[in-house]
Each structure stands twice: as C-alpha cells, then as structure tokens.
Design an enzyme around this catalytic site. Structure first.
Site, PDB file in Angstrom:
ATOM      1  N   ALA A  47       0.817  -1.224   0.000  1.00 31.95           N
ATOM      2  CA  ALA A  47       0.000   0.000   0.000  1.00 31.95           C
ATOM      3  C   ALA A  47       0.848   1.270   0.000  1.00 31.95           C
ATOM      4  O   ALA A  47       0.497   2.256   0.636  1.00 31.95           O
ATOM      5  CB  ALA A  47      -0.985  -0.001   1.174  1.00 31.95           C
ATOM      6  N   HIS A  50       5.269   4.399  -4.061  1.00 24.86           N
ATOM      7  CA  HIS A  50       6.718   4.558  -4.007  1.00 24.86           C
ATOM      8  C   HIS A  50       7.154   5.846  -4.687  1.00 24.86           C
ATOM      9  O   HIS A  50       6.533   6.294  -5.651  1.00 24.86           O
ATOM     10  CB  HIS A  50       7.400   3.369  -4.697  1.00 24.86           C
ATOM     11  CG  HIS A  50       7.151   2.071  -4.002  1.00 24.86           C
ATOM     12  ND1 HIS A  50       7.784   1.724  -2.834  1.00 24.86           N
ATOM     13  CD2 HIS A  50       6.316   1.043  -4.298  1.00 24.86           C
ATOM     14  CE1 HIS A  50       7.355   0.528  -2.451  1.00 24.86           C
ATOM     15  NE2 HIS A  50       6.464   0.091  -3.315  1.00 24.86           N
TER      16      HIS A  50
END
Lengths: 483, 432, 121
Positions: A47, A50
């Site tokens: 979750a 990035h």
C-alpha cells in the site's frame, strides 16, 4: 455488443486504463476472473505509492513510477480517496549499507525523484523515535505516500462505470478467437467481442497471452508470494513514514509502515510459488516477517496483530515491466510482469497502454459529457470521514446514517445502503468490507459481518444463505434442517 | 447541550442492572440514560439461548433471553430510559459523551457520572495468526451463535472448534442438535478454558472429542473452508506444534472460541488506567476507575464466567454512581492496594478505598493454573489473615471470590496496612 | 460395587460428585454434592440422565420472521434430545408470544412443556 476495447483483469492497471478510456468516445469492457475489482495483487500489497528511486534509470519502471507517484496523488484528490504524503526512509545499518543508499540516491536523482536526501542517525531518530538504535542512516524520500490500493482502484472503477464502462466479474478467460479484426473472448459460457484487447491479467498475464494466441511469448511469470501482518490502530503511530531496509535481489525487503487508515502494516517476504492464486499464509513466513520487522523496529508489538494475509506478485523473467503491443496478433496490447512498483505506477502505466492502443490504430476523441467523479452526483465520502457538523447534518437528513453497523471502523447503515446502489453494487460481505472497511477493524467482522450479510440479504430480497463472503462458493450459512 | 446525570454505556446485563440499582438507590429514573448499540436491550444474552443463567440471582436456571428479559422488565417498571441503536463514539475523562443514533442523531452530553458496561469481544483468527487461506467459514463462536440463534441459519455442517471456551462448547452442542457434525474441539492448553458442566453436557453427551494440547496449524480452502490441519503442541516448548503430529480434518467450518477481550476502546480514549492482566479498567471496590465519576462493570471490566456476578458487580457500580450524584457517598479515609500472590492471575478490585466505617468487600479473582486442593487466602502485608477458604479444585476457567468482612477492614484501617495480598496455597494433591 | 465420578451440570459451579452403586446397580451413596439439586442430578445421572433442551423456533411478527428462543421447562431424557429436536423444527408460532407461554404441551414426556423464553408483541 461489440466493444472497442476489452481489458482483461480488473486490478489497478486494468482499471486505471479503463478509467482513462472512459473519458474517450469508445465503448469499453473489463473482464475479471474474480468477484470484484482489485482482488489480486492490488488487494494485497504494501500500500505504498513509491517515490521512484528504486528502479534502474531508463527503465519503464523508473519512468512510470515517478510519474505515477504524482498522478496517483492527483487521482486520489479527484476521486475523494485518502492519500497521505508520509514519505519513506530506506534505513541503513552501518557503513556497509551507506553505499547502497548512495546508489539509490543517484538512481533516484537520475529518475527525477524530487527532494531525496541521505540523513544521519540523529535526524532519523528525531523523525522516527521507534526505529532500531542500530539504524545509522536513511534515504529520505518525502514524495513517497500511502493510500489504499484497492480503495482507489474501486473508486476509479466506479468512475469508469459512471462513464459507461461495463464490468464482467467471475469471468475467467479460457479461450479466444479472432475473425477479421474482431476478438472473441470467452469464459466457456459467455463471449465478449472487441476490436482491441488489453491483457492486464496480473499473475495470469502470461497464460492469457497464450490464450490470446501468442507463440513463443518472451515473458514468463513466476508468482511470488508475500505475507503481511496488519496491527491494531492503537499502535498505528509507531511509524510516521514507511520504513524500508536496503533492497536485495528478492525485492524491497520487509517494511514497517503506517497505513492510510491508521493501522501499522508489516511485511512482506517474497517466495516463488507454483500457483498464482495461492494466497495462503504460512507459519514460517509469518515468523520471518516478525523477525524482519523487529530488525527495523525492535519494539514492534506483534501481539497487536489483528490479521495476516498474503499477496501474489507477477514476477517476470526480466527486470522491467513488459508493456508492448503484440507483434503477432493485431489489436492486442500486453501489460505483463507488472510487479512492484506496479501499483504506484498504475496511473502512468494506464497512460502508456492507452498510447500503445492509439499506436495500434485505436482512434480516441474526448467525450464531452465525461464525469470526473465516482458518481454522477460526485464522490461518495463515508460518514466517518465527514466533519462533526456534516455528520450531524447527514443523520438529520437520513437516520440510517445514525446507525452504526461496524463499531470498530464506524461504518453506518447509511453507508452500506449507499454501497448497494453504487455504480458497482456491493453485494458480498467482502465488497462491503473493501469499500467501507466494515469488518477490517480489530474485531475482524465478529460483530458486523452477520449484520452486514443480513442487510445485503434484506435489501436485495435474498435469503441469508444466498449471500457470499466473496466469490461463488464462499457461502456464509446454509438453511436450517427442516422437520 | 443536553445534560444527563448518569449515562450508562451498554444495555446488556451489566448496564441494565446498574441502572436498576441506581434507581433503587434513590436516583430519579429520568436522570439516567442507557445507551444500547443494538436494536433491543439485553446485550449478548439475547443470543445465548442456552440455560444456566440466574441460579444465584433468581434461584432458578434461566436462558439468556429470560435473564435479560427480567432486567429489561425491571428497567421498564422503573421507567428508565433506554436508547437503542445508539453507539457511543467518544468519551472524555471529564464525562463528555458523544454518541449517534437514528433517533437522536449526532449528540454530545455531559454527565455527572458514567458507567461503562460495553461488554467484551471475541479474539479472532487474526489475533492468533493461524496460517493458511482466508475462506468463508471461519467464525468466532459468538458470530456463529448469532447466525444460528438470531438469524436462524446454520453457519456450517462439518465443524472443527478451536478453543474450549464456554461459547465454543455451547456451540458444539447447539450445532450438533441442529444436525451438524462437530468433529473435534481443540484446546491448546492442557486443560479446558470452559466450565466443567459444559464439557459434560456439550461434548461428552454427544461423544465429541476434546483434544487438549492441540491447535489448528493450517486452514485450507479457497472459497469456503475445506479442512483444517490440527497438531499437538509441545507444552515444554512454548506450545509450538510438534512436527509429525499433524492430522487433517475435512470440514466446512472452523469456529474459534479462543478468549474474550474487554471492549475498552472508549475507556482507553478517555485516558483511564487499564489493568494489564484483565485488559479492563483498574478500579476500586465501587468499580470506580481512575477517572472520578466513571465506573466500569461486567465484562468490560473483566471477563466473567457467570452473568449473576456481572449483575452483582453492576449493582455495586450503579449504587456508587447514584451516591456520587446524590452526594451521599462516604468520604474515603485511606486507600489500600490489592496485590496478587502465588497462583493468582488478577483481582477485581485492585484497590479498596476505605471509609471511616468500611463495609464488606467481595474480591473476585482468577487462579493461574489448574489446581487440586488449595487454600485461597486474603491477608495483610504483615501476614494477618482477613479471610480464607479451602477448595477441592480451582481452575482459570472459573472465577473465584472471597469477601473481606467489614470488621476485618476496620482492623486494616486501624493497622495502617497499605497492601493486601491475595494468594493460593496448594494443600496436597497433585497439580494437574 | 462400582463408583461413578460425575461433574454436576446443574449450575456452573461444576461440583465433582461420586456415586457408589452396589452390585445390583442400586445407589449405595452419593458424595461431593453441595446442594440438593446436585444430589438429585447425580442420582438421575447414573440411572436415567435428563437434560434441559434449548433451541429456537421461527416466530412471525409484524416486522417479519424472527427467531424465538425456547426451552423445556424440565429435563427430558438425554437419549430423546434428537427426537425432541424434530418436534422443535416442526414448530412455528405467531406473535404475540410471551416468556413462559407453552408452545408444545407434554413435550416428549407428560407434564413437560416446550416454553417461550422471550416476548414478541
């Protein structure tokens, strides 16, 4: 019905692509093997949005992750989904790791990730008081963010349906044929016809490529399973940002991170498995995660775990995502081997795939009456996310919002009723759970799941024995014996 | 902002009993508001249709609905307002209660006293971390109990039960009588966590095996449970599964009866001190928490085995809350701390607030292990025995109690003792 | 002479009772009970064990079908429990119904009744 585009797979990549196409004058369908959108890797991952320093410069991963990071935040805002820019640390233990952090910093700068820096122990400890005393440095990436991957995918799917996209669930593609420039895609019972096909089948994408007729397809997929723990909200603030260790050839390693909903997530490990649908957890794996988490945060209270789960990633036999128009079959576009950072990249991957469709001859013009929100009347915001005044007003307007069904996550009957008439109606316990978090809290549905199931049954005019947890076969109860 | 003198959070046996006791102690019923989250009062007893309730309170063996029905009737006779479908969202240590209900909407009230009576919840699969798949058919025993007793459907046909807590045992019988096959009850401990009577009439009567020192190590099945793997655990090695002892049971349902946890989210939110052993508030003998004017009783305070004791405890809290509001509580002269000695897991209360003229104080506690032939003692730090009793057996599954007589507490007050010890002495016979 | 070790099920105290039978299977002595109900239970248990049956039956109310908790007002023979459940499953009632109402008279045994345990108006 002849569709212009059929997307196979309703994970984040397929749904984001469907959503982009729904703004254009084309008729789009999504065929999904599972009972809902976002049931594969999109439902079970770290979750994290990035930042984009990890991918090797010049790759699709690098390009799409960095752009996807920005687009994901915009999309969350557009669709009324929570996304918190908490940032991330790649934590180094001693000088040996410093070299790796510097390499990641260099990669990140080459990839165009803004505001990256390597910070020392004092600053790291000030930002993350619970970090291991052995952590000496970190690569701080302030643009990393957390959101709910399936939450935003569901929101994007609702937005797509609102703009005319059709979803076919429990539609596992078993065969395909082609006549002229029309593709016929079947699950053995029903057949969908479309001029273009996009393969976003995740862990099954190489199999789907074969079904579509690819010979000597260059990509093979090794399903790789990762296991996680979710910890109680009472300890959700032990980490303020996502805490990674230095990556290795097995992936990004075991992380500790807050979730957007206030829990703490811990995981994953990474092991190749034979069956891409095997999302079972193992005693050894869960023990490994516990050990890994303690390396970053020695005091992490694993006794506060409220659940564990596993996700399966589609790891390809090459470094990069394979996003290509078919060289053998006209009108087919592949998104294969989309593993991490597949979710963070997905809004940008969708743009890229739409570009490939256009290059393959699909003509796209803007739809004048496109609706940018989840529903015609705007975005659905759950009662517990409203201000006190708004909550009070909503209760006055409709008393169903004054009745709490899930006490752990404060989900009202009004929210549940609303989801029954959503663009993709929530008709299983898990659909409600993923949309509203009913049953995701510390009691794990012990209190609310019978009530949620009973409400679905009552409102859809069915018996409780006809309500499933998720897909067909996942029955909850049977009728009592008679006489 | 509305003002209510006494807010009671929870309309189960604890909350109703506290409300009735408060009125009987002189508080006007209209000064009370009971907030119940379900659509009717009665709490979890509404789904506990088995018999065994009320032998102490009413001198007869009632079912859960009958027991709660009596308290609902008592509350109605006294005209005590009960607001159903009302969920409390937050509580502060100065007794500001925010709740929501379809009838009243989003509401905040300030109370002179608050009684916490929210009960408890069941431990889940997630808390245990049982590996395997995540199909439907894994239920806490209470959840399955609701499906069968309230909704009128069967949660499964071939059942394995993990944990020998009372609800699990009761469900083993209930499902067997309804035509299901209960294959086994597995208990990780070397003894059952449930009442002995339930082993007899829920398992033995139907030939259901109780596998002590066994646990479920894997859940199988994609959509619905298809089976579970059970293994023996090594008592000497942290109760880890023993390789090679695995046994597969083909079943469609796994019920969990692996413990109850006091539901203390509101308590924690108010900054009230919790006891590490009970997971409930730390209280004095009036069940007053660390926040003045906030009381706790029933399973939110500590998990009881008998509802009769819940009612008794709730009476205490109800009377004390009424006394606070009416201004007739006796002033506290000195506090004495209760500590646990050998063989004692916890005590409730943890503190005795002594007035000039103390009254009897009943101490509830649980033992740490299964014992045969014991003496249970309450004594001062100096070793002066306040009360004791001999028992032929004691087990963690059964709550114990001892009452310190007022006369002894007067001696405690006079002696200057600051600590009282509750302990267990083994008086022969093997520890089993 | 044989002895039988029993756990009393009358109340949650779960007293351990020892019943001694002579060679003609008649009760010689009962020890370990702490109340008269326990003594009676032990005597019954070794000769003809009985149990209170609890279950639910559907009740039609103004708000639709609900489940009404029911029980026997006395113990029925333990070996009749499944036979009793057949009768329970064939029973359905209409509101109003009140706690203590007799739903099935002479249930399994003469004088034993199946009674309601809750009010539905």
């Amino acid at each position: 019905m002849l569709y212009d585009v059929l997307i196979i797979g309703a994970g984040c990549t397929g749904v984001m692509t469907a959503r982009l196409l729904s703004a254009k004058n084309v008729k789009v369908a999504v065929a999904e093997a599972g009972p809902d959108v976002a049931v594969g890797a999109t439902a079970a991952n770290s979750a994290i949005v990035h930042a984009g320093y990890d991918a090797k410069p010049g790759t699709l991963k690098a390009k799409l992750n960095v752009r996807g990071n920005r687009l994901m935040k915009e999309l969350a805002s557009t669709l009324g989904v929570e996304c918190k820019g908490v940032g991330s640390h790649v934590v180094g233990f001693g000088d040996a790791d410093l070299a790796m952090l510097e390499e990641l910093l260099a990669r990140g700068r080459a990839n165009g990730v803004p505001d990256l820096e390597i910070i020392g122990q004092d600053r790291l400890r000030a930002m993350e008081p619970n970090i291991s005393p052995e952590a000496t440095h970190s690569l701080w990436a302030p643009t990393a963010a957390i959101t709910c991957p399936y939450g935003i995918t569901i929101a994007a799917a609702e937005n797509a349906v609102t703009n005319g996209v059709d979803f076919y669930f429990n539609f596992r593609v078993t065969d395909a044929s082609r006549a002229g420039n029309i593709h016929y895609i079947t699950n053995g019972e029903d057949t969908l016809a479309a001029r273009y096909v996009v393969n976003c089948a995740g862990v099954h994408s190489a199999e789907v490529a074969a079904i579509l007729g690819e010979n000597d397809f260059p990509i093979t997929i090794t399903p790789r399973r990762g296991e996680y723990f979710i910890l109680d909200k009472a300890v959700g603030n032990l980490a303020h940002s996502t805490l990674f260790v230095c990556p290795s050839d097995r992936g990004k390693g075991i992380l500790v991170s807050p979730t957007v909903d206030g829990n703490l997530i811990v995981g994953p490990n990474a092991y190749p498995i034979g069956d891409g649908d095997d999302r079972s957890t193992t005693a050894e794996g869960l023990a490994e995660i516990t050990a890994g988490a303690r390396r970053i945060m020695p005091t992490v209270p694993m006794n506060m775990a409220i659940t564990s789960f596993a996700g399966v990633r589609a790891t390809p036999n090459q470094y990069d995502f394979y996003l290509e128009a078919s060289k053998q079959i006209p009108g087919v576009v592949h998104a294969v081997g989309v593993e991490s950072p597949g979710f963070a990249s997905s809004p940008a991957t969708a743009e890229y795939l739409v570009g490939l469709l256009e290059e393959s001859g699909l003509a796209l013009t803007d739809k004048p009456d496109y609706i940018p929100t989840r529903r015609r009347d705007g975005n659905h915001i759950q009662w517990n996310r409203l201000t006190e005044e708004e909550r009070a007003a909503k209760c006055r307007e409709n008393p169903a919002y004054g009745k709490i069904v899930c006490r752990c996550e404060t989900v009202t009957e009004g929210d549940l009723i609303d989801m029954l008439s959503a663009p993709i109606p929530a008709v299983t316990v898990d659909m409600m759970k993923k949309r509203l978090r009913a049953g995701m809290g510390r009691c794990q549905g012990g209190f609310c799941s019978p009530r949620v199931a009973a409400l679905i049954a009552e409102r859809t005019g069915r018996g409780l024995d006809e309500i499933n947890k998720s897909g067909p076969g996942s029955w909850l109860v049977t009728k009592r014996e008679e006489g | 902002m509305a003002a209510h003198k006494l807010i009671i959070i929870g309309g189960g046996p604890a909350g109703l009993s506290a409300a009735v006791a408060a009125v009987d102690a002189g508080l006007a019923p209209e000064d009370i508001l009971v907030l119940e989250r379900d659509s009717e009062p009665g709490g979890i007893l509404n789904q506990c249709i088995h018999a065994g309730f009320g032998l102490h309170r009413f001198g007869e063996e009632l079912t859960g609905p009958e027991y709660s029905g009596r308290y609902i009737a008592m509350a109605r006779e006294r005209g005590i307002p009960i607001l159903c479908n009302a969920m409390v969202l937050s509580l502060t240590d100065d007794r500001r209660v925010t709740f929501v209900s379809p009838e009243t909407g989003y509401t905040t009230v300030d109370a002179e006293a608050v009684i916490l009576a929210m009960g408890c919840r069941e431990r889940t699969r997630g808390a245990l971390g049982i590996p395997g798949t995540r199909p439907s058919g894994v239920y806490t025993a209470g959840c399955a109990q609701r499906y069968i007793n309230i909704e009128g459907y069967m949660p499964g046909r071939r059942v394995v039960i993990l944990g020998s807590g009372d609800i699990g045992l009761i469900m083993a019988r209930r499902m067997t009588l309804e035509g299901a096959k209960v294959l086994a009850v597995c208990e990780i401990m070397p003894y059952s966590g449930g009442l002995a009577r339930n082993i007899v009439q829920c398992l033995d009567d139907f030939g259901i095996p109780l596998k002590l020192s066994h646990t479920v190590v894997q859940i199988h099945g994609r959509d619905r449970v298809e089976g579970v793997t059970v293994a023996a655990v090594d008592e000497a090695n942290g109760r880890r599964p023993i390789p090679g002892t695995e046994e597969y049971f083909a079943c469609d349902t796994l019920l969990l009866s692996v413990g109850l946890i006091p539901e203390n989210e509101l308590t924690r939110g108010a900054g009230i001190t919790l006891d590490r052993m009970t997971n409930g508030a730390s209280v004095n003998q009036f069940r007053e928490t660390s926040a003045p004017g906030i009381y706790a009783c029933g399973n939110v305070l500590h998990v009881h085995d008998l509802v009769d004791y819940v009612s008794e405890e709730a009476d205490t809290a109800g009377r004390a809350a009424a006394a606070r509001i009416l201004g007739n509580a006796a002033p506290v002269v000195r506090s004495v701390k209760l500590t646990t000695g050998h063989g004692i897991r916890y005590t409730v209360p943890e503190r005795i607030d002594l007035a000039e003229e103390p009254e009897d104080v009943r101490i509830f506690f649980r033992v740490t292990d299964v014992f045969k032939k014991v003496r249970l003692t309450v004594e001062t730090a100096a070793g002066a025995i306040l009360v004791n009793k001999a028992k032929s057996a004691a087990a963690p599954g059964e709550m114990e109690s001892l009452t310190i007589p007022a006369a002894k507490l007067r001696e405690v007050l006079a002696s200057g003792t600051e600590e009282i010890l509750v302990k267990l002495t083994e008086t022969g016979g093997d520890k089993s | 002479m044989t002895t039988k070790e029993l756990t009393c099920v009358v109340c949650p105290a779960g007293c351990r009772i020892t019943v001694t039978l002579n060679d003609a299977s008649a009760i010689e002595s009962i020890e370990g009970y702490t109340c008269l109900r326990g003594k009676t239970y032990a005597a019954n248990e070794v000769t003809h064990p009985v149990r209170t049956l609890t279950s639910t039956v559907p009740v039609m109310t103004a708000e639709g079908k609900k489940m009404l908790p029911v029980r026997t007002n006395a113990g029925i023979p333990r070996e009749s429990l499944f036979e009793a459940m057949k009768i329970v499953r064939a029973t359905a009632v209409k509101a109003p119904v009140h706690t203590g109402d007799i739903l099935v008279a002479d249930f399994i045994e003469p004088g034993t009744n199946l009674i309601a345990c809750k009010d539905f108006e």
